[in-house]
Design a protein around this motif. Structure first.
Motif, PDB file in Angstrom:
ATOM      1  N   ASN A 100     -31.885   8.476 -17.845  1.00 19.18           N
ATOM      2  CA  ASN A 100     -31.715   9.449 -18.929  1.00 19.18           C
ATOM      3  C   ASN A 100     -30.895  10.655 -18.500  1.00 19.18           C
ATOM      4  OD1 ASN A 100     -33.097   8.027 -20.881  1.00 19.18           O
ATOM      5  ND2 ASN A 100     -35.075   8.912 -20.338  1.00 19.18           N
ATOM      6  N   THR A 101     -30.123  10.520 -17.432  1.00 21.76           N
ATOM      7  CA  THR A 101     -29.336  11.633 -16.914  1.00 21.76           C
ATOM      8  C   THR A 101     -27.844  11.352 -17.062  1.00 21.76           C
ATOM      9  OG1 THR A 101     -31.060  12.164 -15.318  1.00 21.76           O
ATOM     10  CG2 THR A 101     -28.877  13.073 -14.891  1.00 21.76           C
ATOM     11  N   LEU A 102     -27.146  12.291 -17.685  1.00 22.11           N
ATOM     12  CA  LEU A 102     -25.700  12.226 -17.856  1.00 22.11           C
ATOM     13  C   LEU A 102     -25.072  13.298 -16.976  1.00 22.11           C
ATOM     14  CD1 LEU A 102     -22.999  11.490 -19.357  1.00 22.11           C
ATOM     15  CD2 LEU A 102     -23.674  13.191 -21.077  1.00 22.11           C
ATOM     16  N   THR A 103     -24.145  12.900 -16.122  1.00 26.34           N
ATOM     17  CA  THR A 103     -23.426  13.844 -15.281  1.00 26.34           C
ATOM     18  C   THR A 103     -21.979  13.886 -15.740  1.00 26.34           C
ATOM     19  OG1 THR A 103     -24.866  13.341 -13.418  1.00 26.34           O
ATOM     20  CG2 THR A 103     -22.782  14.449 -12.912  1.00 26.34           C
ATOM     21  N   LEU A 104     -21.504  15.092 -16.070  1.00 27.75           N
ATOM     22  CA  LEU A 104     -20.112  15.301 -16.477  1.00 27.75           C
ATOM     23  C   LEU A 104     -19.411  16.088 -15.383  1.00 27.75           C
ATOM     24  CD1 LEU A 104     -20.600  16.357 -20.219  1.00 27.75           C
ATOM     25  CD2 LEU A 104     -19.992  14.107 -19.326  1.00 27.75           C
ATOM     26  N   VAL A 105     -18.248  15.615 -14.969  1.00 30.88           N
ATOM     27  CA  VAL A 105     -17.464  16.306 -13.950  1.00 30.88           C
ATOM     28  C   VAL A 105     -16.100  16.630 -14.562  1.00 30.88           C
ATOM     29  CG1 VAL A 105     -16.465  16.207 -11.645  1.00 30.88           C
ATOM     30  CG2 VAL A 105     -18.628  15.028 -12.119  1.00 30.88           C
ATOM     31  N   ARG A 106     -15.848  17.918 -14.737  1.00 30.06           N
ATOM     32  CA  ARG A 106     -14.569  18.379 -15.273  1.00 30.06           C
ATOM     33  C   ARG A 106     -13.625  18.589 -14.097  1.00 30.06           C
ATOM     34  NH1 ARG A 106     -15.353  20.579 -20.585  1.00 30.06           N
ATOM     35  NH2 ARG A 106     -17.554  20.486 -21.113  1.00 30.06           N
ATOM     36  N   LEU A 107     -12.552  17.833 -14.082  1.00 33.56           N
ATOM     37  CA  LEU A 107     -11.579  17.911 -12.994  1.00 33.56           C
ATOM     38  C   LEU A 107     -10.424  18.802 -13.431  1.00 33.56           C
ATOM     39  CD1 LEU A 107     -11.576  14.099 -12.203  1.00 33.56           C
ATOM     40  CD2 LEU A 107     -12.859  15.884 -11.019  1.00 33.56           C
ATOM     41  N   TYR A 108     -10.118  19.789 -12.629  1.00 32.66           N
ATOM     42  CA  TYR A 108      -9.043  20.728 -12.956  1.00 32.66           C
ATOM     43  C   TYR A 108      -7.819  20.426 -12.110  1.00 32.66           C
ATOM     44  CZ  TYR A 108     -12.878  23.115 -15.235  1.00 32.66           C
ATOM     45  OH  TYR A 108     -13.961  23.412 -16.029  1.00 32.66           O
ATOM     46  N   GLY A 109      -6.653  20.758 -12.638  1.00 31.01           N
ATOM     47  CA  GLY A 109      -5.386  20.505 -11.955  1.00 31.01           C
ATOM     48  C   GLY A 109      -5.282  21.186 -10.606  1.00 31.01           C
ATOM     49  N   THR A 110      -6.104  22.191 -10.371  1.00 30.34           N
ATOM     50  CA  THR A 110      -6.075  22.916  -9.100  1.00 30.34           C
ATOM     51  C   THR A 110      -6.821  22.182  -7.996  1.00 30.34           C
ATOM     52  OG1 THR A 110      -8.069  24.122  -9.705  1.00 30.34           O
ATOM     53  CG2 THR A 110      -5.956  25.135 -10.299  1.00 30.34           C
ATOM     54  N   GLY A 111      -7.432  21.038  -8.366  1.00 33.26           N
ATOM     55  CA  GLY A 111      -8.215  20.291  -7.385  1.00 33.26           C
ATOM     56  C   GLY A 111      -9.686  20.653  -7.403  1.00 33.26           C
ATOM     57  N   SER A 112     -10.050  21.675  -8.173  1.00 30.21           N
ATOM     58  CA  SER A 112     -11.457  22.057  -8.255  1.00 30.21           C
ATOM     59  C   SER A 112     -12.146  21.236  -9.355  1.00 30.21           C
ATOM     60  CB  SER A 112     -11.587  23.554  -8.549  1.00 30.21           C
ATOM     61  OG  SER A 112     -10.996  23.865  -9.791  1.00 30.21           O
ATOM     62  N   ALA A 113     -13.466  21.247  -9.322  1.00 32.95           N
ATOM     63  CA  ALA A 113     -14.252  20.484 -10.297  1.00 32.95           C
ATOM     64  C   ALA A 113     -15.490  21.283 -10.674  1.00 32.95           C
ATOM     65  CB  ALA A 113     -14.649  19.139  -9.713  1.00 32.95           C
ATOM     66  N   TYR A 114     -15.982  21.053 -11.885  1.00 31.57           N
ATOM     67  CA  TYR A 114     -17.207  21.687 -12.368  1.00 31.57           C
ATOM     68  C   TYR A 114     -18.124  20.576 -12.860  1.00 31.57           C
ATOM     69  CZ  TYR A 114     -20.372  24.598 -15.083  1.00 31.57           C
ATOM     70  OH  TYR A 114     -21.490  25.208 -15.582  1.00 31.57           O
ATOM     71  N   THR A 115     -19.346  20.536 -12.338  1.00 32.60           N
ATOM     72  CA  THR A 115     -20.291  19.473 -12.665  1.00 32.60           C
ATOM     73  C   THR A 115     -21.441  20.025 -13.505  1.00 32.60           C
ATOM     74  OG1 THR A 115     -19.776  18.325 -10.603  1.00 32.60           O
ATOM     75  CG2 THR A 115     -21.820  17.722 -11.697  1.00 32.60           C
ATOM     76  N   GLU A 116     -21.778  19.290 -14.588  1.00 32.83           N
ATOM     77  CA  GLU A 116     -22.910  19.631 -15.441  1.00 32.83           C
ATOM     78  C   GLU A 116     -23.799  18.397 -15.555  1.00 32.83           C
ATOM     79  OE1 GLU A 116     -21.166  22.631 -18.766  1.00 32.83           O
ATOM     80  OE2 GLU A 116     -20.461  20.563 -18.858  1.00 32.83           O
ATOM     81  N   THR A 117     -25.114  18.605 -15.575  1.00 35.16           N
ATOM     82  CA  THR A 117     -26.057  17.506 -15.707  1.00 35.16           C
ATOM     83  C   THR A 117     -26.869  17.700 -16.982  1.00 35.16           C
ATOM     84  OG1 THR A 117     -26.210  17.344 -13.314  1.00 35.16           O
ATOM     85  CG2 THR A 117     -27.917  16.254 -14.568  1.00 35.16           C
TER      86      THR A 117
END
Length: 146
Positions: A125-142
């Motif tokens: 029941n867990t969804l992990t979203l990883v937003r990948l940015y052009g700068t090489g950084s990422a932001y993860t939300e669960t």
């Protein structure tokens, strides 16, 4: 005669119940994102509630509310469409409404921004979203399925 009628109705009801469950299971197997997912963060007196609803018709609604002292201080509701390719969900933002202390203060329609591609993974029941940015950084939300 009553027993035969009872068993006949029970048989029909069972067939309807299993048919509708089968359709839901098939839709979720084809598109595991379908449903309501929630993410909550606490910051002492303030907290944030984010919710994303992925619909069967490839439409989504994202909401983000910031609470302070038990009251909604800031809100955002975004709607649009999405498509899935492997482990990437591509979202197209159609409209976004921002509120402050319950009053709308900004509305933007038909974003001119490029569609956003977000990597996703589902485990139980867990969804992990990883937003990948052009700068090489990422932001993860669960998120947790509701």
């Amino acid at each position: 005669m009553k027993k035969i009628l009872f068993f006949a109705l029970a048989l029909v009801a069972s067939a309807v119940a299993f048919t509708s469950c089968d359709k839901k299971d098939k839709n979720e197997a084809e598109n595991p994102l379908i449903g309501t997912w929630q993410h909550i963060e606490d910051y002492g007196d303030a907290h944030s509630e984010q919710k994303v609803i992925f619909g069967e018709s490839n439409k989504f609604t994202y909401s983000d509310y910031k609470y302070m002292g038990g009251q909604v201080h800031y809100g955002q509701i975004t709607t649009g469409t999405y498509k899935i390719e492997e482990d990437i969900v591509t979202v197209h933002y159609a409209e976004c409404i921002w509120t402050n202390d319950g009053k709308e203060f900004n509305k933007q329609e038909d974003f001119s921004l490029a569609d956003e591609q977000i990597q996703y993974a589902i485990s139980g029941n867990t969804l992990t979203l990883v937003r990948l940015y052009g700068t090489g950084s990422a932001y993860t939300e669960t998120y947790t399925k509701q």
